[in-house]
Write a protein that holds these residues in place. Structure first.
Motif, PDB file in Angstrom:
ATOM      1  N   SER A   1       0.834  -1.190   0.000  1.00 41.04           N
ATOM      2  CA  SER A   1       0.000   0.000   0.000  1.00 41.04           C
ATOM      3  C   SER A   1       0.875   1.249   0.000  1.00 41.04           C
ATOM      4  O   SER A   1       1.474   1.592   1.004  1.00 41.04           O
ATOM      5  CB  SER A   1      -0.906   0.001   1.225  1.00 41.04           C
ATOM      6  OG  SER A   1      -1.555   1.230   1.339  1.00 41.04           O
ATOM      7  N   VAL A   2       0.928   1.908  -1.150  1.00 43.54           N
ATOM      8  CA  VAL A   2       1.696   3.142  -1.243  1.00 43.54           C
ATOM      9  C   VAL A   2       1.039   4.214  -0.382  1.00 43.54           C
ATOM     10  O   VAL A   2       1.723   5.055   0.194  1.00 43.54           O
ATOM     11  CB  VAL A   2       1.820   3.598  -2.709  1.00 43.54           C
ATOM     12  CG1 VAL A   2       2.544   4.922  -2.813  1.00 43.54           C
ATOM     13  CG2 VAL A   2       2.542   2.544  -3.512  1.00 43.54           C
ATOM     14  N   GLU A   3      -0.269   4.153  -0.259  1.00 44.47           N
ATOM     15  CA  GLU A   3      -0.977   5.113   0.590  1.00 44.47           C
ATOM     16  C   GLU A   3      -0.536   4.961   2.044  1.00 44.47           C
ATOM     17  O   GLU A   3      -0.315   5.952   2.735  1.00 44.47           O
ATOM     18  CB  GLU A   3      -2.485   4.920   0.461  1.00 44.47           C
ATOM     19  CG  GLU A   3      -3.295   5.909   1.235  1.00 44.47           C
ATOM     20  CD  GLU A   3      -3.050   7.349   0.810  1.00 44.47           C
ATOM     21  OE1 GLU A   3      -3.124   8.225   1.685  1.00 44.47           O
ATOM     22  OE2 GLU A   3      -2.790   7.596  -0.370  1.00 44.47           O
TER      23      GLU A   3
ATOM     24  N   LEU B   1       5.648  -3.948   3.312  1.00 40.71           N
ATOM     25  CA  LEU B   1       6.539  -2.856   2.932  1.00 40.71           C
ATOM     26  C   LEU B   1       7.999  -3.214   3.213  1.00 40.71           C
ATOM     27  O   LEU B   1       8.890  -2.892   2.429  1.00 40.71           O
ATOM     28  CB  LEU B   1       6.156  -1.574   3.672  1.00 40.71           C
ATOM     29  CG  LEU B   1       4.819  -0.943   3.280  1.00 40.71           C
ATOM     30  CD1 LEU B   1       4.464   0.187   4.232  1.00 40.71           C
ATOM     31  CD2 LEU B   1       4.854  -0.449   1.843  1.00 40.71           C
ATOM     32  N   ARG B   2       8.246  -3.893   4.326  1.00 45.21           N
ATOM     33  CA  ARG B   2       9.611  -4.303   4.668  1.00 45.21           C
ATOM     34  C   ARG B   2      10.123  -5.344   3.684  1.00 45.21           C
ATOM     35  O   ARG B   2      11.258  -5.264   3.220  1.00 45.21           O
ATOM     36  CB  ARG B   2       9.662  -4.844   6.095  1.00 45.21           C
ATOM     37  CG  ARG B   2      11.097  -5.159   6.536  1.00 45.21           C
ATOM     38  CD  ARG B   2      11.147  -5.620   7.938  1.00 45.21           C
ATOM     39  NE  ARG B   2      10.615  -6.977   8.011  1.00 45.21           N
ATOM     40  CZ  ARG B   2      10.752  -7.760   9.054  1.00 45.21           C
ATOM     41  NH1 ARG B   2      11.360  -7.326  10.139  1.00 45.21           N
ATOM     42  NH2 ARG B   2      10.252  -8.971   9.046  1.00 45.21           N
ATOM     43  N   GLN B   3       9.285  -6.319   3.327  1.00 46.00           N
ATOM     44  CA  GLN B   3       9.693  -7.341   2.365  1.00 46.00           C
ATOM     45  C   GLN B   3       9.977  -6.737   1.000  1.00 46.00           C
ATOM     46  O   GLN B   3      10.842  -7.225   0.270  1.00 46.00           O
ATOM     47  CB  GLN B   3       8.626  -8.422   2.247  1.00 46.00           C
ATOM     48  CG  GLN B   3       8.556  -9.312   3.454  1.00 46.00           C
ATOM     49  CD  GLN B   3       7.368 -10.268   3.403  1.00 46.00           C
ATOM     50  OE1 GLN B   3       6.451 -10.085   2.610  1.00 46.00           O
ATOM     51  NE2 GLN B   3       7.395 -11.278   4.259  1.00 46.00           N
ATOM     52  N   ALA B   4       9.268  -5.662   0.646  1.00 40.39           N
ATOM     53  CA  ALA B   4       9.490  -4.990  -0.630  1.00 40.39           C
ATOM     54  C   ALA B   4      10.726  -4.091  -0.580  1.00 40.39           C
ATOM     55  O   ALA B   4      11.133  -3.547  -1.604  1.00 40.39           O
ATOM     56  CB  ALA B   4       8.263  -4.169  -1.007  1.00 40.39           C
ATOM     57  N   GLY B   5      11.300  -3.909   0.603  1.00 41.33           N
ATOM     58  CA  GLY B   5      12.491  -3.078   0.744  1.00 41.33           C
ATOM     59  C   GLY B   5      12.196  -1.597   0.795  1.00 41.33           C
ATOM     60  O   GLY B   5      13.064  -0.781   0.522  1.00 41.33           O
TER      61      GLY B   5
ATOM     62  N   LYS C   1      14.679   3.282  -1.745  1.00 40.51           N
ATOM     63  CA  LYS C   1      13.703   2.685  -2.662  1.00 40.51           C
ATOM     64  C   LYS C   1      12.288   3.149  -2.301  1.00 40.51           C
ATOM     65  O   LYS C   1      11.469   3.432  -3.181  1.00 40.51           O
ATOM     66  CB  LYS C   1      13.801   1.162  -2.594  1.00 40.51           C
ATOM     67  CG  LYS C   1      12.897   0.438  -3.547  1.00 40.51           C
ATOM     68  CD  LYS C   1      13.086  -1.063  -3.451  1.00 40.51           C
ATOM     69  CE  LYS C   1      12.149  -1.815  -4.356  1.00 40.51           C
ATOM     70  NZ  LYS C   1      12.287  -3.274  -4.215  1.00 40.51           N
ATOM     71  N   GLY C   2      11.991   3.234  -1.008  1.00 40.85           N
ATOM     72  CA  GLY C   2      10.690   3.725  -0.564  1.00 40.85           C
ATOM     73  C   GLY C   2      10.462   5.174  -0.954  1.00 40.85           C
ATOM     74  O   GLY C   2       9.368   5.554  -1.383  1.00 40.85           O
ATOM     75  N   ASN C   3      11.508   5.996  -0.831  1.00 41.30           N
ATOM     76  CA  ASN C   3      11.386   7.400  -1.241  1.00 41.30           C
ATOM     77  C   ASN C   3      11.176   7.522  -2.738  1.00 41.30           C
ATOM     78  O   ASN C   3      10.383   8.355  -3.186  1.00 41.30           O
ATOM     79  CB  ASN C   3      12.637   8.181  -0.814  1.00 41.30           C
ATOM     80  CG  ASN C   3      12.630   8.477   0.670  1.00 41.30           C
ATOM     81  OD1 ASN C   3      11.597   8.813   1.232  1.00 41.30           O
ATOM     82  ND2 ASN C   3      13.767   8.337   1.302  1.00 41.30           N
TER      83      ASN C   3
END
Length: 101
Positions: free
Chosen positions: A2-4, A30-34, A56-58
């Protein structure tokens, strides 16, 4: 993922703890996606603590908020400020063209 929810995390001061089962599950994803650095199933609450948002999250947040920037130039090289400045320049240019008519 969820990007939101990632956006909500980015809007809070970090580190931040979450105890709701739905939030903990989202943080796991989110953690698994890095996209975040987080401690999950932290005793005694069995919640999660988000420590930071990764690079990567930013980039994902930038891509979500400024999707046109990734088409022009890679968003990995641009900060949010550079992207916002480019959008402002484009708006000024197009406003100037409309005034000439």
């Amino acid at each position: 993922m969820s990007v939101e929810f990632l956006r909500q995390i980015a809007a809070t001061p970090l580190p931040q703890s979450f105890n709701a089962a739905r939030d903990v599950d989202a943080i796991r994803i989110l953690r698994q996606a890095g996209l975040v650095l987080a401690l999950v199933d932290e005793p005694p609450e069995r919640g999660a603590r988000v420590l930071a948002i990764t690079e990567k999250g930013n980039r994902e947040l930038l891509r979500y908020h400024y999707p046109e920037a990734s088409k022009k130039r890679g968003t990995a090289r641009n900060s949010w400020f550079q992207i916002a400045a480019e959008r402002a320049r484009e708006a000024i240019r197009s406003a100037g063209r409309n005034d000439d008519r």
